[in-house]
Design a protein around this motif. Sequence first.
Motif, PDB file in Angstrom:
ATOM      1  N   GLY A  22     -37.790  21.803 -42.939  1.00  0.00           N
ATOM      2  CA  GLY A  22     -38.508  20.536 -43.022  1.00  0.00           C
ATOM      3  C   GLY A  22     -38.370  19.662 -41.814  1.00  0.00           C
ATOM      4  N   ILE A  23     -37.888  20.231 -40.694  1.00  0.00           N
ATOM      5  CA  ILE A  23     -37.638  19.385 -39.514  1.00  0.00           C
ATOM      6  C   ILE A  23     -38.931  18.781 -38.977  1.00  0.00           C
ATOM      7  CG2 ILE A  23     -36.932  19.446 -37.099  1.00  0.00           C
ATOM      8  CD1 ILE A  23     -34.701  21.345 -37.871  1.00  0.00           C
ATOM      9  N   ARG A  24     -39.972  19.613 -38.855  1.00  0.00           N
ATOM     10  CA  ARG A  24     -41.221  19.111 -38.269  1.00  0.00           C
ATOM     11  C   ARG A  24     -41.856  18.065 -39.171  1.00  0.00           C
ATOM     12  NH1 ARG A  24     -44.871  23.976 -36.193  1.00  0.00           N
ATOM     13  NH2 ARG A  24     -46.001  22.161 -35.347  1.00  0.00           N
TER      14      ARG A  24
ATOM     15  N   ARG B 207     -39.787  14.929 -38.970  1.00  0.00           N
ATOM     16  CA  ARG B 207     -39.970  14.250 -37.689  1.00  0.00           C
ATOM     17  C   ARG B 207     -41.268  13.462 -37.670  1.00  0.00           C
ATOM     18  NH1 ARG B 207     -38.191  14.742 -32.399  1.00  0.00           N
ATOM     19  NH2 ARG B 207     -39.764  14.233 -30.818  1.00  0.00           N
ATOM     20  N   ALA B 208     -42.336  14.070 -38.209  1.00  0.00           N
ATOM     21  CA  ALA B 208     -43.627  13.384 -38.224  1.00  0.00           C
ATOM     22  C   ALA B 208     -43.558  12.132 -39.087  1.00  0.00           C
ATOM     23  CB  ALA B 208     -44.697  14.335 -38.728  1.00  0.00           C
ATOM     24  N   SER B 209     -42.893  12.254 -40.231  1.00  0.00           N
ATOM     25  CA  SER B 209     -42.760  11.091 -41.116  1.00  0.00           C
ATOM     26  C   SER B 209     -41.960   9.986 -40.453  1.00  0.00           C
ATOM     27  CB  SER B 209     -42.091  11.522 -42.429  1.00  0.00           C
ATOM     28  OG  SER B 209     -41.870  10.402 -43.245  1.00  0.00           O
ATOM     29  N   GLU B 210     -40.877  10.414 -39.801  1.00  0.00           N
ATOM     30  CA  GLU B 210     -40.025   9.423 -39.135  1.00  0.00           C
ATOM     31  C   GLU B 210     -40.776   8.750 -37.989  1.00  0.00           C
ATOM     32  OE1 GLU B 210     -36.082   7.615 -38.699  1.00  0.00           O
ATOM     33  OE2 GLU B 210     -36.958   8.891 -40.251  1.00  0.00           O
ATOM     34  N   LYS B 211     -41.553   9.552 -37.256  1.00  0.00           N
ATOM     35  CA  LYS B 211     -42.292   8.997 -36.130  1.00  0.00           C
ATOM     36  C   LYS B 211     -43.319   7.972 -36.588  1.00  0.00           C
ATOM     37  CE  LYS B 211     -43.670  11.903 -33.007  1.00  0.00           C
ATOM     38  NZ  LYS B 211     -44.488  12.957 -32.338  1.00  0.00           N
ATOM     39  N   ALA B 212     -43.993   8.284 -37.701  1.00  0.00           N
ATOM     40  CA  ALA B 212     -45.014   7.361 -38.206  1.00  0.00           C
ATOM     41  C   ALA B 212     -44.400   6.037 -38.626  1.00  0.00           C
ATOM     42  CB  ALA B 212     -45.756   8.014 -39.384  1.00  0.00           C
ATOM     43  N   LYS B 213     -43.254   6.117 -39.278  1.00  0.00           N
ATOM     44  CA  LYS B 213     -42.614   4.879 -39.720  1.00  0.00           C
ATOM     45  C   LYS B 213     -42.100   4.073 -38.529  1.00  0.00           C
ATOM     46  CE  LYS B 213     -41.279   6.569 -44.283  1.00  0.00           C
ATOM     47  NZ  LYS B 213     -40.159   6.879 -45.201  1.00  0.00           N
TER      48      LYS B 213
ATOM     49  N   ARG C 262     -43.347   4.090 -35.549  1.00  0.00           N
ATOM     50  CA  ARG C 262     -44.486   3.499 -34.841  1.00  0.00           C
ATOM     51  C   ARG C 262     -44.849   2.155 -35.447  1.00  0.00           C
ATOM     52  NH1 ARG C 262     -48.409   8.806 -33.999  1.00  0.00           N
ATOM     53  NH2 ARG C 262     -47.342   9.602 -32.101  1.00  0.00           N
ATOM     54  N   ASP C 263     -44.781   2.105 -36.748  1.00  0.00           N
ATOM     55  CA  ASP C 263     -45.085   0.838 -37.411  1.00  0.00           C
ATOM     56  C   ASP C 263     -44.019  -0.202 -37.063  1.00  0.00           C
ATOM     57  OD1 ASP C 263     -46.586  -0.792 -39.398  1.00  0.00           O
ATOM     58  OD2 ASP C 263     -44.647  -0.735 -40.425  1.00  0.00           O
ATOM     59  N   TYR C 264     -42.789   0.277 -36.929  1.00  0.00           N
ATOM     60  CA  TYR C 264     -41.685  -0.642 -36.616  1.00  0.00           C
ATOM     61  C   TYR C 264     -41.675  -1.036 -35.137  1.00  0.00           C
ATOM     62  CZ  TYR C 264     -36.888  -2.025 -35.575  1.00  0.00           C
ATOM     63  OH  TYR C 264     -35.780  -2.677 -35.112  1.00  0.00           O
ATOM     64  N   GLU C 265     -42.004  -0.055 -34.263  1.00  0.00           N
ATOM     65  CA  GLU C 265     -41.925  -0.291 -32.822  1.00  0.00           C
ATOM     66  C   GLU C 265     -43.194  -0.870 -32.230  1.00  0.00           C
ATOM     67  OE1 GLU C 265     -41.048   3.518 -31.319  1.00  0.00           O
ATOM     68  OE2 GLU C 265     -38.891   3.449 -31.806  1.00  0.00           O
TER      69      GLU C 265
ATOM     70  N   HIS D 226     -53.146   6.494 -47.285  1.00  0.00           N
ATOM     71  CA  HIS D 226     -53.437   7.276 -46.080  1.00  0.00           C
ATOM     72  C   HIS D 226     -52.242   8.128 -45.665  1.00  0.00           C
ATOM     73  CE1 HIS D 226     -57.293   5.256 -45.456  1.00  0.00           C
ATOM     74  NE2 HIS D 226     -56.665   4.096 -45.717  1.00  0.00           N
ATOM     75  N   LEU D 227     -51.049   7.613 -45.821  1.00  0.00           N
ATOM     76  CA  LEU D 227     -49.854   8.383 -45.428  1.00  0.00           C
ATOM     77  C   LEU D 227     -49.695   9.612 -46.305  1.00  0.00           C
ATOM     78  CD1 LEU D 227     -47.388   8.565 -43.609  1.00  0.00           C
ATOM     79  CD2 LEU D 227     -46.130   7.137 -45.256  1.00  0.00           C
ATOM     80  N   GLU D 228     -49.978   9.440 -47.582  1.00  0.00           N
ATOM     81  CA  GLU D 228     -49.846  10.590 -48.497  1.00  0.00           C
ATOM     82  C   GLU D 228     -50.919  11.619 -48.186  1.00  0.00           C
ATOM     83  OE1 GLU D 228     -48.095  12.911 -51.314  1.00  0.00           O
ATOM     84  OE2 GLU D 228     -47.397  11.010 -50.430  1.00  0.00           O
ATOM     85  N   LEU D 229     -52.127  11.167 -47.882  1.00  0.00           N
ATOM     86  CA  LEU D 229     -53.192  12.095 -47.516  1.00  0.00           C
ATOM     87  C   LEU D 229     -52.832  12.885 -46.254  1.00  0.00           C
ATOM     88  CD1 LEU D 229     -56.362   9.846 -48.144  1.00  0.00           C
ATOM     89  CD2 LEU D 229     -55.580  11.765 -49.540  1.00  0.00           C
ATOM     90  N   LEU D 230     -52.215  12.213 -45.281  1.00  0.00           N
ATOM     91  CA  LEU D 230     -51.802  12.888 -44.048  1.00  0.00           C
ATOM     92  C   LEU D 230     -50.751  13.940 -44.325  1.00  0.00           C
ATOM     93  CD1 LEU D 230     -51.975  13.099 -40.964  1.00  0.00           C
ATOM     94  CD2 LEU D 230     -50.255  11.284 -40.818  1.00  0.00           C
TER      95      LEU D 230
END
Length: 742
Positions: A676-678, A681-687, A689-692, A725-729
């Motif tokens: 589940g690394i990829r 990572r994608a989930s973490e990156k999306a969150k 981005r919203d924070y950064e 949208h996040l769940e759809l992605l």
Amino acid sequence: MNNNLFVNDLIEWIDSDPPNLIERVLWIDSGYNIAFVFDINAKKGFPEAKKVSEIRVAIHTEQALKLKQDPWARHLSDEDLTKIQKDYRENAWSLISSLVEKEPDIYYRSSRGSLIKQVVEQYNQGRSENKLVEKTVYEYLRRFWQRGKNQNALLPDYSNCGGLGKPKKCGEKKRGRPRKYAHEPEIGVGINVTDDDLKIFRISIAKFYNNDKQNSLRTTYKLMIREYYSSDIRYDENGVKKSLLIPPELRPTFTQLKYWYEVELSDIKKSITERKGAKRFALEHRAILETSKMETIGPGSRYQIDATIADVYLVSKYNSNWIIGRPVIYVIIDVFSRMIVGVYVGLEGPSWTGAMMALANAATDKIQFCQEYGINISSTEWPCHHLPDAILGDRGELAGMAVETLIPNLNVRIENAAPYRADWKGLVERYFRTIHGHVKPFLPGYIDTDFRQRGGRDYRLDSRVNIEQFTEIIIHLIRYHNNHHYLASYDREEMMITDNVNPIPIELWKWGIENRSGRLRTFPEDIIKLNLMPNNKATITARGIKFKGMYYSCEKALKEFWFEKARSNLLSKSDKLLDISYDYRKPNFIYVRSPDGRDFEKCFLLDPEERYSQKNIHDIEYLLAYEEWLYQKSQGNELQACVDLIADIESVVNRANDLASVTVDNRVSDNQKVAGIRRNRASEKAKRRDYEGFELAKRETPIPETVMPSKNSDSKENKSLQPDHLELLRKKRQEHFNEHRE
């Protein structure tokens, strides 16, 4: 009074029993409590233990006296000894060498006998004749202890044996010329000088004659008679202690003391040296058997160099209000002709730098030198531009590493005058007096005899002449000396008289060049300066030629790829080291010397080291030392900060471990975690981005959003109609991932 005790000190006890007791300190324990001493005149007996404190108190209260001179001291060299004497000494030393090292056991009665017995038994093992007896070992030990604890103390007293020119043993009859008035009771026949008397003579000379008071021999005799030839003491009406002497016919005469002194201590040099010191003897009492001109064949055989501080204050050439102090004058004189061949006037020294400048001047053309000060001379007026065969100078400037290149490379012999021997450089010293005599009447700022006396004028305030002008005056003085000064005390040779050569330096120089040449040598000016400059070692590195923290380069290094080889470790340790010369006043350049000192490669300071340009070596060394000091000073704070950093990192890691121990689900397998690394990572990156993500004009208290609900549905229903949208992605990525796995 110094009452500290040391091994080999001689302690004379006043009013002792037996009389005239002198003991040598043989050994002192590490606690400075117990000392073993031994009577230096004893025929029998053994070392005795005494308290150090008692001896020191006795010295302090003048009940005992520390002798400065050792009556048993013998100044001998092996060249003065016969083979028999050397063999006797070596044999005795081989018997007791192992015993005298066993301190303090050898001094104690309980262990001394067994130690000596072991030596005797070991020596006699396998011998049938010439066996060793314990008495012989004891005699050697006593001699060793009494006479200074050295191997020469074991030498036999052959001087006491009879023979031609040797003292004879005395009998009953009085030796020598009979006294004219021997029948008078107050005069008597007199006595023969015995061994005991000779010991008293030695002690008295050491105690009363060879000391700082410098008593006469007759005064020494009187003090000796009072000290050692008295039968009793008395006190006068004032309570003064006085000695009652033994009868005249029982004590030696002054003539006997004088005769013994002249026979046994006939070395006048040694006697004066002991009374006044070697320096005073060399300067005031030595025989004057030679002149400065001896061992000088012609011009250049020997130069003399010396420096003096002029008795005049100068001002700066840049600002006449600045008083810069007194200049240093270096003068070099040719001994044969008395020509002044080199000079330096400046602020360097007295030091090697000043001497270097004067030597360089001696070997360079004087026409150009004089033109720098506005003086025009002809080539025949000052024709000195050579190096000599030898240079006599002061130990300060011409002793050490600075002159080592002169000797092999330019074949110049360096001679150093002994300490306090200014008379060895008498020509230069005499010329300095001449200089001061010429400039005193005319120069403002000259120091007079009342300088710094109360009420005296401060001559420093009269300073008007700068160093350039003072140098010009010195050049005029040299021109006068070289070309016009008549040397009335110069001893002309017969050939000079025949050729009608006047004792004027320039005429003596020219005559010597024509008739006694061959000692002068000329070299290119750059080569002379190269070998006069201090030398050192530089190192080839990848960054350049390193010297005192600075980096240099040269054409030869670039052509031969020195720096590339150093970085590739293709140079040996010896190949990396370069012999260089440098001038500390101009660190922009160093010079790689050839092995013979006749060629060089000029190296330039690299651009990254521009902070060193226009600074001398001393300034640079100070800068590097200061930076090293700052570095060392910062190490304490840096180490503390490093320790704090480690603690901060450990704190974060510990918190992470604590959180993981609570939140990690152990039911998830390792494969599932890795798979589940990829996705993670994608989930973490999306969150993140919203924070950064940037938001301009952001307020600290956000304005709440107002949601307008539909008329026919509540807010909960409306929210459910909005797509996630996040769940759809996530679903779309999972489907894509599954397709690739299939």
